[in-house]
Design a protein around this motif. Structure first.
Motif, short mmCIF file in Angstrom:
data_model
loop_
_atom_site.label_atom_id
_atom_site.label_comp_id
_atom_site.label_asym_id
_atom_site.label_seq_id
_atom_site.Cartn_x
_atom_site.Cartn_y
_atom_site.Cartn_z
N ASN A 28 0.87 -1.18 0.00
CA ASN A 28 0.00 0.00 0.00
C ASN A 28 0.90 1.23 0.00
O ASN A 28 1.62 1.48 0.97
N VAL A 29 0.89 2.01 -1.07
CA VAL A 29 1.82 3.13 -1.20
C VAL A 29 1.22 4.44 -0.70
O VAL A 29 1.77 5.51 -0.96
N THR A 30 0.09 4.38 0.02
CA THR A 30 -0.52 5.59 0.57
C THR A 30 -0.53 5.54 2.10
O THR A 30 -0.32 4.49 2.71
N ASP A 31 -0.83 6.70 2.71
CA ASP A 31 -0.92 6.75 4.17
C ASP A 31 -2.28 6.30 4.67
O ASP A 31 -2.49 6.19 5.88
N LEU A 32 -3.22 6.04 3.77
CA LEU A 32 -4.55 5.59 4.17
C LEU A 32 -4.59 4.06 4.25
O LEU A 32 -3.97 3.37 3.44
N PRO A 33 -5.33 3.51 5.21
CA PRO A 33 -5.48 2.06 5.23
C PRO A 33 -6.22 1.57 3.99
O PRO A 33 -7.04 2.28 3.42
N GLN A 34 -5.92 0.35 3.56
CA GLN A 34 -6.56 -0.24 2.40
C GLN A 34 -6.88 -1.70 2.70
O GLN A 34 -6.22 -2.34 3.53
N ILE A 35 -7.89 -2.22 2.01
CA ILE A 35 -8.23 -3.64 2.09
C ILE A 35 -8.01 -4.24 0.71
O ILE A 35 -8.54 -3.72 -0.29
N ALA A 36 -7.23 -5.29 0.63
CA ALA A 36 -6.96 -5.99 -0.63
C ALA A 36 -7.69 -7.33 -0.61
O ALA A 36 -7.44 -8.15 0.28
N HIS A 37 -8.58 -7.53 -1.58
CA HIS A 37 -9.31 -8.79 -1.68
C HIS A 37 -8.59 -9.68 -2.68
O HIS A 37 -8.43 -9.32 -3.85
N VAL A 38 -8.15 -10.84 -2.24
CA VAL A 38 -7.32 -11.75 -3.02
C VAL A 38 -8.14 -12.96 -3.45
O VAL A 38 -8.82 -13.58 -2.61
N VAL A 39 -8.08 -13.31 -4.74
CA VAL A 39 -8.76 -14.49 -5.26
C VAL A 39 -7.72 -15.39 -5.94
O VAL A 39 -6.93 -14.92 -6.76
N VAL A 40 -7.72 -16.67 -5.58
CA VAL A 40 -6.81 -17.66 -6.15
C VAL A 40 -7.60 -18.53 -7.12
O VAL A 40 -8.56 -19.19 -6.72
N TRP A 41 -7.22 -18.50 -8.40
CA TRP A 41 -7.94 -19.17 -9.48
C TRP A 41 -7.16 -20.37 -9.99
O TRP A 41 -5.94 -20.36 -10.03
N GLY A 72 -1.95 -22.04 -11.11
CA GLY A 72 -3.09 -21.15 -11.26
C GLY A 72 -2.63 -19.71 -11.38
O GLY A 72 -1.48 -19.43 -11.74
N TYR A 73 -3.53 -18.77 -11.08
CA TYR A 73 -3.20 -17.36 -11.10
C TYR A 73 -3.95 -16.66 -9.98
O TYR A 73 -4.83 -17.25 -9.33
N VAL A 74 -3.63 -15.37 -9.72
CA VAL A 74 -4.17 -14.64 -8.58
C VAL A 74 -4.58 -13.24 -9.04
O VAL A 74 -3.86 -12.60 -9.81
N THR A 75 -5.75 -12.77 -8.57
CA THR A 75 -6.13 -11.38 -8.74
C THR A 75 -6.28 -10.73 -7.37
O THR A 75 -6.66 -11.38 -6.40
N ILE A 76 -5.97 -9.44 -7.31
CA ILE A 76 -6.01 -8.68 -6.06
C ILE A 76 -6.71 -7.36 -6.33
O ILE A 76 -6.24 -6.56 -7.15
N ASP A 77 -7.83 -7.11 -5.67
CA ASP A 77 -8.62 -5.90 -5.88
C ASP A 77 -8.68 -5.06 -4.61
O ASP A 77 -8.83 -5.60 -3.50
N VAL A 78 -8.61 -3.74 -4.76
CA VAL A 78 -8.86 -2.84 -3.64
C VAL A 78 -10.35 -2.93 -3.30
O VAL A 78 -11.21 -2.90 -4.18
N ALA A 79 -10.65 -3.07 -2.01
CA ALA A 79 -12.04 -3.31 -1.57
C ALA A 79 -12.43 -2.36 -0.45
O ALA A 79 -11.58 -1.87 0.30
N PRO A 80 -13.76 -2.12 -0.28
CA PRO A 80 -14.23 -1.21 0.77
C PRO A 80 -14.46 -1.91 2.10
O PRO A 80 -14.70 -1.25 3.11
N THR A 81 -14.44 -3.25 2.11
CA THR A 81 -14.70 -4.00 3.33
C THR A 81 -14.14 -5.41 3.18
O THR A 81 -13.82 -5.84 2.06
N CYS A 82 -14.02 -6.13 4.27
CA CYS A 82 -13.57 -7.52 4.21
C CYS A 82 -14.78 -8.39 3.88
O CYS A 82 -15.58 -8.71 4.75
N HIS A 83 -14.91 -8.74 2.61
CA HIS A 83 -16.13 -9.39 2.16
C HIS A 83 -15.86 -10.81 1.65
O HIS A 83 -14.72 -11.27 1.61
N THR A 84 -16.92 -11.50 1.26
CA THR A 84 -16.85 -12.91 0.89
C THR A 84 -17.25 -13.16 -0.56
O THR A 84 -17.46 -14.31 -0.94
#
Length: 526
Positions: free
Chosen positions: A85-98, A225-237
């Motif tokens: 995370n290259v900013t001073d704000l907290p971030q949530i990264a949602h990771v999916v393993v395909w 496999g491969y992986v995608t990582i998205d910035v997210a607004p909450t820890c979701h499912t």
């Protein structure tokens, strides 16, 4: 069809007295303006279809991973990747393993404080049922409210709770909830571990943890496999192939990352290589989850998942290129070898089953054309039709992700028989021919609404020597994600078409070029 393991990695929080007042706010950036709805009259830095080699992004793609979870770690091949995370704000990264057939078998969340970094070893996941074990303890690393140290970029406002995150003046306004972002373990069940090991090696699980027993991946000795990582607004499912996912992503270009492909076994490789993760930027950047300011992109990275959503380009992620050029070398006194790690856009959403939806349809994707040039410009050509579902043994085509030696003459053209050259370059036209799950392309990008848009791809070159040296680097794309489909080099479309998409030479505005008929290219910005 999915399992969620939620994990937050918390290391450092940051800010300063002057940084708090001078921080750039998160907001929607303006689009370029269009002339007659076709071509822009101006652009800004984010309004582009070009994928940067390394830049902060809203989505990161690890195009290929491989893990030997059956061997001791001292000799096991594995893939590491890191999120920053290259900013001073907290971030949530949602990771999916395909899987390599685009089935989303595992997802989890990473909570990042300001300026945080978190590494993931895929061996931990597939051999130990653990995600980021260094962050798993009773007191640190796994929580959105973990005590963190102060650093020079953070000064808490009066009335704050010093030493906790998020601080009053560091709260990310786009994080809607921290529910589910508390102290969660990095260890998951042995039942899920068994399913993951089976799904990523023999293609089918037991159904006990991941509720699918159909074939959703290929058969190979190691987990691939491969992986995608998205910035997210909450820890979701949610997952990208489920309704509601695109109301749970953000558009801030704030993440960077890298990977390392490590094989410490002298008998099978004894090498290591690395590269940045593919940065896929949101255009335009910014805004809360669910905001739809529109985008100039003709289609987006998640296009096959957004059918039925208005607007179709809701994710705003840049599309990836189709046409590539990649150097190779095989043989010689240094025992040189080259592998191509190739990620393809599948033609379905990677579901467990369903007509036009199932992951098995991504098992054998067509390739429009591959041309092998040696160092004396001799060329050989291969076209792989593929498109068979389910693919019979030995069928042409390749799955959504894989690694292939340049010496493979089943997928790639054979070497020119009369040439002694051991090196050259490959031209890849990786268009899979399209899918009914793809959106119609928009006018204004040399792609009209009646043309099937090209599929997206990514190519990494891995070079080896003497069984101890290795390097990974991205191949060169010859057109960006907004380029029109490129035909094959048939008699009707001669080999002179091979080159940067759009054709060359170009005659710029205000210049007289003679003969004008020879200047077939354009430098108009889509």
């Amino acid at each position: 069809m999915k399992r969620l393991i939620v994990l937050m990695a918390v290391l450092l929080v940051a800010g300063s007295a002057f940084a708090a007042a001078g921080r750039k706010p998160i907001s929607v950036a303006p689009n370029a303006t269009f002339n007659n709805g076709l071509l822009p009259t101006s652009t800004n830095n984010d309004d582009t279809c070009d994928i940067a080699s390394s830049a902060p992004a809203a989505t990161l793609l690890l195009p290929y991973f491989e893990v030997d979870f059956k061997s001791p770690q001292t000799t096991a091949r594995t893939t590491l990747f890191t999120i920053v995370n290259v900013t001073d704000l907290p971030q949530i990264a949602h990771v999916v393993v395909w899987t390599d057939w685009s089935f989303p078998a595992l997802d989890f969340n990473i909570f990042l404080t300001g300026y945080d970094v978190q590494g993931i070893n895929m061996y931990d996941i597939f051999a130990r049922a653990t995600i980021a074990p260094g962050a798993v303890s009773g007191t640190g690393g796994t929580s959105s409210n973990t005590t963190v140290p102060t650093n020079p970029q953070n000064t808490l406002t009066a009335g704050s709770n010093p030493g906790t995150q998020p601080a009053d003046n560091d709260a990310n306004p786009n994080i809607t909830s921290l529910s589910g972002c508390g102290n969660l373990p990095g260890q998951f069940s042995s039942v899920l571990l068994t399913d993951l090991q089976l799904i990523f090696t023999v293609g089918k699980g037991t159904g006990a943890a991941v509720p699918c027993t159909a074939a959703v991946g290929g058969v190979h000795a190691n987990a691939i496999g491969y992986v995608t990582i998205d910035v997210a607004p909450t820890c979701h499912t949610s997952l990208p192939n489920e309704p509601g996912y695109f109301s749970l992503i953000l558009f801030d270009n704030v993440l960077i990352g890298d990977y390392q492909d490590i094989n410490p076994n002298p008998a099978t490789g004894n090498f290591a290589g690395g590269n940045p993760l593919v940065p896929i930027r949101a255009v335009p950047e910014g805004g809360p989850a669910g905001s739809v300011p529109g985008t100039n992109l003709p289609f987006t990275f998640y296009d096959r998942y957004t059918a039925g959503i208005v607007p179709r380009t809701i994710d705003r992620r840049q599309p990836l290129p189709t046409v590539w050029a990649a150097r190779f070398i095989n043989g010689g006194t240094g025992a040189f070898n080259t592998n191509f790690k190739i990620w393809r856009e599948g033609i379905t959403v990677g579901a467990c089953s369903g007509s036009g939806l199932a992951a098995i349809s991504n098992s054998s994707l067509a390739i429009r054309e591959v041309v092998r040039f040696d160092e004396h410009e001799n060329a050989t050509v291969t076209t792989i039709t593929g498109g068979v579902s389910p693919a019979p043994p030995g069928a042409p085509g390749i799955p959504e992700t894989g690694a292939y030696p340049a010496s493979n003459t089943t997928i790639f053209p054979p070497f020119f028989t009369a040439s002694p050259d051991i090196a050259g370059w490959m031209y890849f036209n990786l268009n899979n021919g399209g899918s009914t799950n793809y959106s119609a392309a928009r006018p204004g990008f040399n792609i009209n609404a009646t043309t099937v848009r090209p599929s997206q791809n990514w190519v990494i070159v891995s070079m080896f020597a003497e069984a101890r040296f290795s390097v990974d680097f991205d191949a060169a794309w010859l057109g960006n994600g907004c380029s029109a489909p490129v035909p094959t080099t048939t008699a009707a479309a001669p080999a002179s078409l091979i080159g940067p998409v759009g054709g060359v030479p170009v005659c710029p505005a205000g210049v007289t070029c003679t003969p004008l008929s020879a200047y077939i290219g354009t430098n108009q910005t889509p």
